[in-house]
Design a protein around this motif. Structure first.
Motif, PDB file in Angstrom:
ATOM      1  N   VAL A 157      15.499  17.074  23.567  1.00  0.00           N
ATOM      2  CA  VAL A 157      15.782  17.242  24.993  1.00  0.00           C
ATOM      3  C   VAL A 157      16.756  16.154  25.424  1.00  0.00           C
ATOM      4  O   VAL A 157      16.477  14.963  25.272  1.00  0.00           O
ATOM      5  CB  VAL A 157      14.498  17.155  25.839  1.00  0.00           C
ATOM      6  N   VAL A 158      17.906  16.583  25.941  1.00  0.00           N
ATOM      7  CA  VAL A 158      18.902  15.647  26.459  1.00  0.00           C
ATOM      8  C   VAL A 158      18.698  15.539  27.963  1.00  0.00           C
ATOM      9  O   VAL A 158      18.917  16.507  28.697  1.00  0.00           O
ATOM     10  CB  VAL A 158      20.337  16.134  26.168  1.00  0.00           C
ATOM     11  N   GLN A 159      18.259  14.380  28.426  1.00  0.00           N
ATOM     12  CA  GLN A 159      18.171  14.147  29.860  1.00  0.00           C
ATOM     13  C   GLN A 159      19.486  13.525  30.311  1.00  0.00           C
ATOM     14  O   GLN A 159      19.897  12.492  29.794  1.00  0.00           O
ATOM     15  CB  GLN A 159      16.994  13.228  30.182  1.00  0.00           C
ATOM     16  N   GLU A 164      18.574  18.731  32.347  1.00  0.00           N
ATOM     17  CA  GLU A 164      18.152  18.668  30.951  1.00  0.00           C
ATOM     18  C   GLU A 164      18.873  19.730  30.137  1.00  0.00           C
ATOM     19  O   GLU A 164      19.303  20.758  30.662  1.00  0.00           O
ATOM     20  CB  GLU A 164      16.639  18.871  30.823  1.00  0.00           C
ATOM     21  N   LEU A 165      18.972  19.467  28.834  1.00  0.00           N
ATOM     22  CA  LEU A 165      19.627  20.375  27.903  1.00  0.00           C
ATOM     23  C   LEU A 165      18.907  20.276  26.571  1.00  0.00           C
ATOM     24  O   LEU A 165      18.508  19.188  26.145  1.00  0.00           O
ATOM     25  CB  LEU A 165      21.092  19.991  27.735  1.00  0.00           C
ATOM     26  N   LEU A 166      18.715  21.411  25.901  1.00  0.00           N
ATOM     27  CA  LEU A 166      18.117  21.429  24.575  1.00  0.00           C
ATOM     28  C   LEU A 166      19.214  21.522  23.523  1.00  0.00           C
ATOM     29  O   LEU A 166      20.125  22.340  23.639  1.00  0.00           O
ATOM     30  CB  LEU A 166      17.158  22.619  24.418  1.00  0.00           C
ATOM     31  N   ILE A 167      19.135  20.676  22.496  1.00  0.00           N
ATOM     32  CA  ILE A 167      20.074  20.746  21.382  1.00  0.00           C
ATOM     33  C   ILE A 167      19.280  20.789  20.081  1.00  0.00           C
ATOM     34  O   ILE A 167      18.120  20.371  20.037  1.00  0.00           O
ATOM     35  CB  ILE A 167      21.071  19.566  21.374  1.00  0.00           C
ATOM     36  N   GLU A 168      19.908  21.293  19.024  1.00  0.00           N
ATOM     37  CA  GLU A 168      19.205  21.497  17.767  1.00  0.00           C
ATOM     38  C   GLU A 168      19.330  20.326  16.806  1.00  0.00           C
ATOM     39  O   GLU A 168      18.549  20.218  15.869  1.00  0.00           O
ATOM     40  CB  GLU A 168      19.712  22.782  17.091  1.00  0.00           C
ATOM     41  N   GLU A 169      20.315  19.438  17.001  1.00  0.00           N
ATOM     42  CA  GLU A 169      20.433  18.279  16.114  1.00  0.00           C
ATOM     43  C   GLU A 169      19.210  17.389  16.246  1.00  0.00           C
ATOM     44  O   GLU A 169      18.641  17.245  17.339  1.00  0.00           O
ATOM     45  CB  GLU A 169      21.687  17.455  16.443  1.00  0.00           C
ATOM     46  N   SER A 170      18.814  16.777  15.143  1.00  0.00           N
ATOM     47  CA  SER A 170      17.698  15.840  15.182  1.00  0.00           C
ATOM     48  C   SER A 170      18.164  14.481  15.705  1.00  0.00           C
ATOM     49  O   SER A 170      19.364  14.188  15.727  1.00  0.00           O
ATOM     50  CB  SER A 170      17.106  15.666  13.787  1.00  0.00           C
ATOM     51  N   LEU A 171      17.201  13.656  16.106  1.00  0.00           N
ATOM     52  CA  LEU A 171      17.552  12.308  16.542  1.00  0.00           C
ATOM     53  C   LEU A 171      18.224  11.534  15.423  1.00  0.00           C
ATOM     54  O   LEU A 171      19.156  10.754  15.661  1.00  0.00           O
ATOM     55  CB  LEU A 171      16.297  11.560  17.017  1.00  0.00           C
ATOM     56  N   ARG A 172      17.764  11.730  14.200  1.00  0.00           N
ATOM     57  CA  ARG A 172      18.381  11.027  13.075  1.00  0.00           C
ATOM     58  C   ARG A 172      19.840  11.432  12.915  1.00  0.00           C
ATOM     59  O   ARG A 172      20.708  10.586  12.689  1.00  0.00           O
ATOM     60  CB  ARG A 172      17.612  11.305  11.784  1.00  0.00           C
TER      61      ARG A 172
END
Length: 235
Positions: A157-159, A164-172
């Motif tokens: 979740v990108v705040q 907000e926006l959902l993206i598929e990339e992982s935090l890593r």
């Protein structure tokens, strides 16, 4: 046109710089704010190329703000101050120039021309974007507008300033892609370093991050706490 933001806690100093800037060709005043925290809050919206930055300001000084922006290609820093003592530190922070108040028009023009030459050498794509989908439609968010990134199940979740926006990339993956633009607070949280204002230590010893632009206070893990403290200490 070079976009310029004035950051100075003295109203008369801001007005004088704005008047001088009006006589500098190829420059546009996009904003004028009274302190470093306010500057951080408008960077994403105003996208300045250059900061005309005072040093001695309440809360967040000019050198601390410059340290927080270190590593970014923009904005470039031109210090405007009444004191000579900080010149060495200013150039160590990558400042384009160091102008003493009262700022003279010829010196301001010279500093801005130096900044414009440096800007001309930068890649044309001035903004880094994160890409995701909102209600099935592709969207993108400038990294400068991101407040924090939180891992939730299969998505991140990108705040950001607009929601907000959902993206598929992982935090890593994001951390590896933008090592100078994202700081890990916890295994499930990344933040842009410029958003980090301070820490709140709870009675049980846990540390919460105070972030610019949100009341959300994500926890900082013990593993990442030393790096966060160092960043705050160095500005």
């Amino acid at each position: 046109m070079t976009r310029v933001l004035i950051v100075d806690d003295e109203p008369l100093a801001r007005a004088r710089l704005a008047a001088l800037l009006a006589e500098c060709e190829g420059c546009e005043l996009v904003g004028s704010v009274a302190d470093g925290e306010a500057a951080l809050g408008v960077l994403g919206e105003l996208q300045p190329d250059v900061l005309l930055l005072d040093i001695n300001m309440p809360a967040l000084s000019g050198t601390v703000l410059a340290g927080r922006l270190a590593g970014r290609s923009r904005p470039l820093i031109i210090f405007c101050t009444a004191y000579e003592a900080h010149a060495l530190q200013a150039f160590e922070l990558g400042a384009v120039d160091y102008l003493l108040k009262p700022v003279r028009l010829d010196r301001l023009r010279e500093a801005l021309q130096r900044a414009q030459r440096r800007l001309a050498e930068l890649p044309r794509d001035r903004t880094t974007f994160l890409h995701g989908r909102l209600r099935g439609a592709p969207v993108r968010i400038a990294l400068d507008e991101v407040i924090c990134l939180l891992a939730e199940e299969k998505y991140v979740v990108v705040q950001h300033q607009g929601g907000e926006l959902l993206i598929e990339e992982s935090l890593r993956q994001l951390e590896e892609a933008y090592p100078d633009q994202l700081l890990r607070l916890h295994r499930n949280c990344l933040v842009p370093p410029a958003r980090l204002l301070g820490l709140k230590i709870l009675p049980d010893g846990r540390a919460l991050a105070n972030l610019d632009g949100t009341e959300l206070a994500p926890e900082v893990s013990r593993r990442n706490l030393p790096a966060v403290r160092k960043l705050l200490r160095l500005g």
